[in-house]
Design a protein around this motif. Structure first.
Motif, mmCIF file in Angstrom:
data_model
loop_
_atom_site.group_PDB
_atom_site.id
_atom_site.type_symbol
_atom_site.label_atom_id
_atom_site.label_comp_id
_atom_site.label_asym_id
_atom_site.label_seq_id
_atom_site.Cartn_x
_atom_site.Cartn_y
_atom_site.Cartn_z
ATOM 1 N N ILE A 29 0.839 -1.192 0.000
ATOM 2 C CA ILE A 29 0.000 0.000 0.000
ATOM 3 C C ILE A 29 0.877 1.247 0.000
ATOM 4 O O ILE A 29 1.863 1.303 0.737
ATOM 5 N N THR A 30 0.502 2.225 -0.803
ATOM 6 C CA THR A 30 1.149 3.530 -0.790
ATOM 7 C C THR A 30 0.078 4.608 -0.731
ATOM 8 O O THR A 30 -0.722 4.720 -1.668
ATOM 9 N N PRO A 31 0.028 5.379 0.357
ATOM 10 C CA PRO A 31 -0.906 6.512 0.391
ATOM 11 C C PRO A 31 -0.527 7.516 -0.702
ATOM 12 O O PRO A 31 0.656 7.828 -0.889
ATOM 13 N N ILE A 32 -1.535 7.993 -1.441
ATOM 14 C CA ILE A 32 -1.302 8.944 -2.529
ATOM 15 C C ILE A 32 -2.357 10.046 -2.488
ATOM 16 O O ILE A 32 -3.429 9.872 -1.917
ATOM 17 N N ILE A 33 -2.023 11.143 -3.129
ATOM 18 C CA ILE A 33 -2.970 12.240 -3.302
ATOM 19 C C ILE A 33 -3.252 12.341 -4.791
ATOM 20 O O ILE A 33 -2.334 12.583 -5.583
ATOM 21 N N LEU A 34 -4.504 12.117 -5.158
ATOM 22 C CA LEU A 34 -4.897 12.209 -6.567
ATOM 23 C C LEU A 34 -5.104 13.662 -6.954
ATOM 24 O O LEU A 34 -5.667 14.439 -6.189
ATOM 25 N N ILE A 35 -4.667 14.002 -8.139
ATOM 26 C CA ILE A 35 -4.856 15.349 -8.657
ATOM 27 C C ILE A 35 -6.159 15.431 -9.445
ATOM 28 O O ILE A 35 -6.886 16.413 -9.366
ATOM 29 N N ASP A 36 -6.467 14.379 -10.201
ATOM 30 C CA ASP A 36 -7.611 14.449 -11.124
ATOM 31 C C ASP A 36 -8.593 13.288 -10.992
ATOM 32 O O ASP A 36 -9.331 13.000 -11.911
ATOM 33 N N ASN A 37 -8.573 12.608 -9.855
ATOM 34 C CA ASN A 37 -9.491 11.496 -9.589
ATOM 35 C C ASN A 37 -9.333 10.313 -10.547
ATOM 36 O O ASN A 37 -10.256 9.525 -10.742
ATOM 37 N N PHE A 38 -8.165 10.169 -11.180
ATOM 38 C CA PHE A 38 -7.897 9.017 -12.055
ATOM 39 C C PHE A 38 -7.856 7.752 -11.206
ATOM 40 O O PHE A 38 -7.104 7.660 -10.245
ATOM 41 N N ARG A 39 -8.694 6.800 -11.548
ATOM 42 C CA ARG A 39 -8.774 5.541 -10.805
ATOM 43 C C ARG A 39 -8.640 4.395 -11.791
ATOM 44 O O ARG A 39 -9.050 4.487 -12.948
ATOM 45 N N PHE A 40 -8.080 3.287 -11.319
ATOM 46 C CA PHE A 40 -7.983 2.094 -12.152
ATOM 47 C C PHE A 40 -7.876 0.860 -11.288
ATOM 48 O O PHE A 40 -7.592 0.924 -10.097
ATOM 49 N N GLU A 41 -8.113 -0.257 -11.938
ATOM 50 C CA GLU A 41 -7.955 -1.581 -11.335
ATOM 51 C C GLU A 41 -7.427 -2.491 -12.438
ATOM 52 O O GLU A 41 -7.957 -2.495 -13.551
ATOM 53 N N ILE A 42 -6.360 -3.218 -12.138
ATOM 54 C CA ILE A 42 -5.771 -4.159 -13.096
ATOM 55 C C ILE A 42 -5.595 -5.481 -12.365
ATOM 56 O O ILE A 42 -5.014 -5.519 -11.277
ATOM 57 N N TYR A 43 -6.102 -6.544 -12.948
ATOM 58 C CA TYR A 43 -5.902 -7.857 -12.334
ATOM 59 C C TYR A 43 -5.840 -8.930 -13.404
ATOM 60 O O TYR A 43 -6.285 -8.747 -14.532
ATOM 61 N N ARG A 44 -5.222 -10.039 -13.025
ATOM 62 C CA ARG A 44 -5.110 -11.168 -13.948
ATOM 63 C C ARG A 44 -6.463 -11.806 -14.161
ATOM 64 O O ARG A 44 -7.268 -11.898 -13.251
ATOM 65 N N GLU A 45 -6.673 -12.217 -15.386
ATOM 66 C CA GLU A 45 -7.895 -12.959 -15.723
ATOM 67 C C GLU A 45 -7.819 -14.316 -15.023
ATOM 68 O O GLU A 45 -6.814 -14.994 -15.074
ATOM 69 N N GLY A 46 -8.869 -14.697 -14.339
ATOM 70 C CA GLY A 46 -8.943 -15.990 -13.669
ATOM 71 C C GLY A 46 -10.374 -16.484 -13.728
ATOM 72 O O GLY A 46 -11.254 -15.826 -14.269
ATOM 73 N N PHE A 47 -10.626 -17.638 -13.134
ATOM 74 C CA PHE A 47 -11.963 -18.235 -13.190
ATOM 75 C C PHE A 47 -13.018 -17.291 -12.630
ATOM 76 O O PHE A 47 -14.034 -17.027 -13.262
#
Length: 189
Positions: A61-79
């Motif tokens: 975990i790294t606390p961050i301050i967003l400038i423009d509310n850019f959000r994402f989620e990346i994960y491996r394809e699984g069952f």
């Protein structure tokens, strides 16, 4: 691959990365904190409880301050993720067939996620990981309470306790690349 005992992994990792070892207490795991530029990258173990079921995880975990509310989620394809897609979960494509086959990408800004994933070193680091659960989260420690307004965390977790220093170092490298790229893109302070 260097394997270390569960009891000393965070102490050993702190020593190898010039990080700070923090001894846990009660239900809080030992951890390693690594200062990188203006960010603090925190590695620890976490147990998810749900009734009688529990699962051991390793989280970063790294606390961050967003400038423009850019959000994402990346994960491996699984069952499980394939089932989600069957029931309508949407994912973005970055026009890299191999990467698009291997990963599910969600974001509130298609242009920025594509720009982030243009970095070949970042994509290579993600592809090296057998398990990827990476996101910008507004939940404390991924599964905790909602963070105060305008506070976020760059988060990564593995569905097991990691005892491999080389794997932890690879994830640290991944975090450094992402933090630098997000900062360069003016997505975080």
């Amino acid at each position: 691959m260097s394997q270390k005992s569960e009891n000393n992994i965070w102490k050993d990792f702190a020593k190898e990365t010039d990080g700070i070892f923090k001894e846990g207490y009660s239900w809080i795991s030992d951890s390693t904190e690594i200062e990188y530029k203006k960010w603090k990258i925190i590695f620890d173990n976490f147990t998810i409880w749900s009734g009688k079921y529990s699962a051991e995880t390793t989280r970063i975990i790294t606390p961050i301050i967003l400038i423009d509310n850019f959000r994402f989620e990346i994960y491996r394809e699984g069952f499980t993720r394939k089932i989600e897609k069957l029931f309508g979960a949407q994912d973005l494509k970055i026009d890299d067939n191999q990467f698009d086959k291997s990963f599910i990408i969600k974001s509130n800004n298609k242009f920025k996620i594509k720009k982030l994933l243009q970095n070949k070193e970042l994509k290579n680091q993600l592809e090296l990981q057998k398990e990827v659960n990476l996101q910008i989260s507004d939940q404390k420690g991924i599964w905790g309470e909602k963070l105060p307004k305008d506070q976020f965390e760059l988060s990564f977790f593995l569905n097991r306790k990691v005892r491999d220093l080389e794997l932890l170092k690879a994830i640290l490298k991944l975090f450094k690349i992402i933090l630098d790229d997000l900062h360069e893109m003016k997505a975080i302070e």
